[in-house]
Enzyme design. Structure first.
Site, PDB file in Angstrom:
ATOM      1  N   TYR A   1      -3.671  12.241   0.675  1.00  0.00           N
ATOM      2  CA  TYR A   1      -3.038  11.107  -0.129  1.00  0.00           C
ATOM      3  C   TYR A   1      -1.735  12.048  -0.922  1.00  0.00           C
ATOM      4  O   TYR A   1      -0.902  11.773  -0.967  1.00  0.00           O
ATOM      5  CB  TYR A   1      -4.119  10.752  -1.344  1.00  0.00           C
ATOM      6  CG  TYR A   1      -3.268   9.782  -2.122  1.00  0.00           C
ATOM      7  CD1 TYR A   1      -3.413   8.467  -1.922  1.00  0.00           C
ATOM      8  CD2 TYR A   1      -2.866  10.196  -3.347  1.00  0.00           C
ATOM      9  CE1 TYR A   1      -2.809   7.486  -2.648  1.00  0.00           C
ATOM     10  CE2 TYR A   1      -2.165   9.178  -4.070  1.00  0.00           C
ATOM     11  CZ  TYR A   1      -2.300   7.902  -3.670  1.00  0.00           C
ATOM     12  OH  TYR A   1      -1.858   7.064  -4.940  1.00  0.00           O
TER      13      TYR A   1
ATOM     14  N   SER B   1     -13.505   4.227  -8.792  1.00  0.00           N
ATOM     15  CA  SER B   1     -13.037   5.076  -9.794  1.00  0.00           C
ATOM     16  C   SER B   1     -12.088   4.529 -11.030  1.00  0.00           C
ATOM     17  O   SER B   1     -12.352   4.843 -12.098  1.00  0.00           O
ATOM     18  CB  SER B   1     -12.249   6.304  -9.071  1.00  0.00           C
ATOM     19  OG  SER B   1     -11.378   5.690  -8.457  1.00  0.00           O
TER      20      SER B   1
ATOM     21  N   GLY C   1     -12.771   1.730  -1.134  1.00  0.00           N
ATOM     22  CA  GLY C   1     -11.264   1.333  -1.224  1.00  0.00           C
ATOM     23  C   GLY C   1     -11.229   0.169  -2.235  1.00  0.00           C
ATOM     24  O   GLY C   1     -10.289  -0.350  -2.398  1.00  0.00           O
TER      25      GLY C   1
ATOM     26  N   SER D   1     -11.641   0.681  -5.412  1.00  0.00           N
ATOM     27  CA  SER D   1     -11.642   1.357  -6.869  1.00  0.00           C
ATOM     28  C   SER D   1     -12.566   1.389  -7.681  1.00  0.00           C
ATOM     29  O   SER D   1     -12.402   1.085  -8.689  1.00  0.00           O
ATOM     30  CB  SER D   1     -10.115   0.658  -7.479  1.00  0.00           C
ATOM     31  OG  SER D   1      -9.245   1.482  -7.183  1.00  0.00           O
TER      32      SER D   1
ATOM     33  N   GLU E   1       0.800  -1.261   0.105  1.00  0.00           N
ATOM     34  CA  GLU E   1       0.158  -0.079   0.070  1.00  0.00           C
ATOM     35  C   GLU E   1       0.925   1.160  -0.118  1.00  0.00           C
ATOM     36  O   GLU E   1       1.786   1.283   0.872  1.00  0.00           O
ATOM     37  CB  GLU E   1      -0.906  -0.185   1.012  1.00  0.00           C
ATOM     38  CG  GLU E   1      -2.130   0.243   0.928  1.00  0.00           C
ATOM     39  CD  GLU E   1      -3.052  -0.543  -0.171  1.00  0.00           C
ATOM     40  OE1 GLU E   1      -3.207  -0.365  -1.356  1.00  0.00           O
ATOM     41  OE2 GLU E   1      -3.583  -1.746   0.455  1.00  0.00           O
ATOM     42  N   HIS E   2       0.403   2.153  -0.875  1.00  0.00           N
ATOM     43  CA  HIS E   2       1.265   3.619  -1.206  1.00  0.00           C
ATOM     44  C   HIS E   2       2.864   3.438  -1.395  1.00  0.00           C
ATOM     45  O   HIS E   2       3.585   4.084  -1.144  1.00  0.00           O
ATOM     46  CB  HIS E   2       1.227   4.206   0.199  1.00  0.00           C
ATOM     47  CG  HIS E   2       0.031   4.832   0.729  1.00  0.00           C
ATOM     48  ND1 HIS E   2      -0.603   6.109  -0.052  1.00  0.00           N
ATOM     49  CD2 HIS E   2      -0.984   4.312   1.322  1.00  0.00           C
ATOM     50  CE1 HIS E   2      -1.941   6.242   0.404  1.00  0.00           C
ATOM     51  NE2 HIS E   2      -2.228   5.231   1.325  1.00  0.00           N
ATOM     52  N   THR E   3       2.847   2.090  -2.191  1.00  0.00           N
ATOM     53  CA  THR E   3       4.130   1.822  -2.766  1.00  0.00           C
ATOM     54  C   THR E   3       4.303   2.052  -4.292  1.00  0.00           C
ATOM     55  O   THR E   3       5.306   2.335  -4.791  1.00  0.00           O
ATOM     56  CB  THR E   3       4.748   0.380  -2.457  1.00  0.00           C
ATOM     57  OG1 THR E   3       3.523  -0.489  -2.779  1.00  0.00           O
ATOM     58  CG2 THR E   3       5.225  -0.117  -0.967  1.00  0.00           C
TER      59      THR E   3
ATOM     60  N   ASP F   1      -4.313   0.686  -9.177  1.00  0.00           N
ATOM     61  CA  ASP F   1      -5.774   0.226  -9.367  1.00  0.00           C
ATOM     62  C   ASP F   1      -6.022   0.217 -10.717  1.00  0.00           C
ATOM     63  O   ASP F   1      -6.818  -0.748 -11.022  1.00  0.00           O
ATOM     64  CB  ASP F   1      -6.613   1.607  -8.759  1.00  0.00           C
ATOM     65  CG  ASP F   1      -6.249   1.774  -7.363  1.00  0.00           C
ATOM     66  OD1 ASP F   1      -5.464   0.940  -6.933  1.00  0.00           O
ATOM     67  OD2 ASP F   1      -6.692   2.825  -6.949  1.00  0.00           O
TER      68      ASP F   1
ATOM     69  N   GLU G   1      -7.387  10.945 -13.572  1.00  0.00           N
ATOM     70  CA  GLU G   1      -7.375  11.235 -12.080  1.00  0.00           C
ATOM     71  C   GLU G   1      -6.588  12.202 -11.614  1.00  0.00           C
ATOM     72  O   GLU G   1      -6.764  13.013 -10.508  1.00  0.00           O
ATOM     73  CB  GLU G   1      -7.207   9.723 -11.277  1.00  0.00           C
ATOM     74  CG  GLU G   1      -7.539   9.796  -9.922  1.00  0.00           C
ATOM     75  CD  GLU G   1      -8.232   8.490  -9.653  1.00  0.00           C
ATOM     76  OE1 GLU G   1      -8.456   7.771 -10.543  1.00  0.00           O
ATOM     77  OE2 GLU G   1      -8.038   8.210  -8.236  1.00  0.00           O
TER      78      GLU G   1
HETATM   79  C1  GLA Z   1      -5.169   4.436  -4.018  1.00  0.00           C
HETATM   80  C2  GLA Z   1      -4.566   5.003  -5.196  1.00  0.00           C
HETATM   81  C3  GLA Z   1      -3.495   3.793  -5.557  1.00  0.00           C
HETATM   82  C4  GLA Z   1      -2.589   3.693  -4.452  1.00  0.00           C
HETATM   83  C5  GLA Z   1      -3.550   3.155  -3.081  1.00  0.00           C
HETATM   84  C6  GLA Z   1      -2.599   3.102  -2.086  1.00  0.00           C
HETATM   85  O1  GLA Z   1      -6.085   3.201  -4.269  1.00  0.00           O
HETATM   86  O2  GLA Z   1      -5.311   5.040  -6.233  1.00  0.00           O
HETATM   87  O3  GLA Z   1      -2.632   4.283  -6.853  1.00  0.00           O
HETATM   88  O4  GLA Z   1      -1.681   4.536  -4.108  1.00  0.00           O
HETATM   89  O5  GLA Z   1      -4.358   4.245  -3.055  1.00  0.00           O
HETATM   90  O6  GLA Z   1      -1.820   1.951  -2.040  1.00  0.00           O
END
Ligand code: GLA
Length: 386
Positions: free
Chosen positions: A226, A132, A128, A130, A38-40, A176, A164
């Protein structure tokens, strides 16, 4: 396609026929889960997502007028616009994903003709999962089919991502959009976000299963948080003289520890450690070591909660409850954070009881309900055969 989608597809198709009186092309574009990492992604690192059997169904066809009409069936909203003057709309919600995709296609010098869309789906918004990326991908994929634009899947996901960034204002990574577009049935995607290439890894957790628990806390307020996290990572990478934190080691970071705040140090450290966890996680699956995989999930949550600081009390509560139960191998928050779902690896035989217990405890603690989803790992964005 599962039974519930057949109903959904028929609904979307018949509203299209009713409104526009023309046979549409139909597209399914899925949401995603993320096992770990996550967030990588925006640090050029590794992630381990998969597409799921919840998604968006889009019906699309050329328009006979010079205007485009797009109907969001789930919101009961209709939006009419001209392709000549595409601009983002303040607080435009779903419309900005659509407009962003169109604008990014136009930026490539591609001339679109007017079209009509009806879309709807079964991904809970703000959970969470996705929705989007699923929407962006379904639109770019639909336009590509309809007008034979010849875009590759990779070009399409980059268009979705830029939509986005530029129209919604979230500087998201590529996870995503990649997972939604390239998903493979029963496989998670070990994705290198630098090369944007993935290895497909079969997911068979034997006597365990993946279960999502939605806090029903919407994470939509987290956009600035974010982008702030991403800026911190970029700042630290610049100080380390590297293009992204993917290239940093814990030792490198220690060398500049006195030059950055403790908060920024912890955030960068989290990214470096999480990136290693993703690689370890794929190793555990080679030996079907579910308990080692589960431990990595708990460690990931701990980092997201205490170092990267993107969790919330509801998510922490669900993960703490999971930890108390020896039938749960691991759990963590999933996605951007500040709400949405946890992902849990639960012994199949213990799932029913655990869900009952956790639902009651959650209700008692927060005076609201959590929701439980069983998802299947499924194919990425595709045309629905009719
Ligand atoms: C959201 C973002 C992704 C990712 C996650 C965290 O879903 O759209 O690109 O950064 O957060 O892992």
């Amino acid at each position: 396609m599962r039974q519930n989608h057949t109903t959904l597809i028929n609904q979307i198709k018949s509203s299209f026929l009713k409104i526009f009186n023309k046979e549409p092309i139909l597209i399914f574009s899925p949401g995603r889960i993320n096992i770990i990492g996550e967030h990588t992604d925006y640090n050029d690192g590794f992630v381990f997502p998969a597409a799921i059997n919840k998604g968006i169904i889009t019906a699309i066809q050329k328009s006979i007028s010079e205007f485009c009409t797009v109907v969001a069936a789930d919101f009961n909203e209709t939006f009419e616009f001209s392709l000549n003057n595409i601009q983002s709309i303040p607080n435009g919600g779903w419309k900005n994903y659509l407009l962003g995709v169109i604008a990014e296609i136009q930026k490539k010098g591609i001339k679109l003709e007017a079209f009509n869309i009806v879309f709807g789906g079964d991904i809970p918004v703000g959970s969470g999962l996705s929705s989007s990326a699923a929407l962006e991908n379904s639109i770019v994929f639909g336009l590509n089919e309809l007008f034979r634009l010849g875009l590759t899947k990779k070009e399409m996901i980059l268009i979705s991502q830029k939509a986005e960034h530029n129209y919604v204002g979230v500087r998201c990574g590529i996870m995503d959009q990649y997972a939604s577009m390239f998903g493979k049935k029963n496989n998670a995607l070990f994705l290198d976000c630098r090369s944007v290439e993935a290895n497909e890894i079969n997911i068979d957790l034997k006597e365990y299963q993946l279960v999502l628990i939605n806090t029903n806390v919407k994470h939509s307020l987290s956009e600035s948080a974010y982008n702030d996290r991403r800026s911190v990572c970029e700042k630290v990478a610049t100080m380390l003289n590297i293009s992204a934190l993917r290239d940093a080691t814990e030792e490198d970071l220690l060398n500049i520890k006195t030059k950055i705040s403790e908060e920024d140090y912890q955030k960068a450290l989290y990214v470096i450690q999480e990136n290693k966890r993703v690689q370890k996680a794929t190793e555990t699956l080679k030996f079907n070591d579910i308990s080692a995989l589960g431990k990595l999930l708990y460690e990931s949550h701990n980092g997201l909660q205490n170092q990267y600081k993107v969790s919330c009390p509801e998510l922490d509560f669900l993960v703490d409850k999971a930890k108390e139960n020896s039938n749960i191998a691991g759990a963590r928050m999933m996605g951007g954070g500040f709400g949405g779902c946890t992902i849990n690896i639960i012994a199949k035989s213990a799932t029913e009881l655990f869900i009952k217990e956790i639902s009651d405890a959650y209700q008692e603690k927060f005076n609201k309900e959590c929701s439980v989803y069983f998802v299947e790992i499924s194919e990425g964005t595709h045309l629905i055969k009719q």
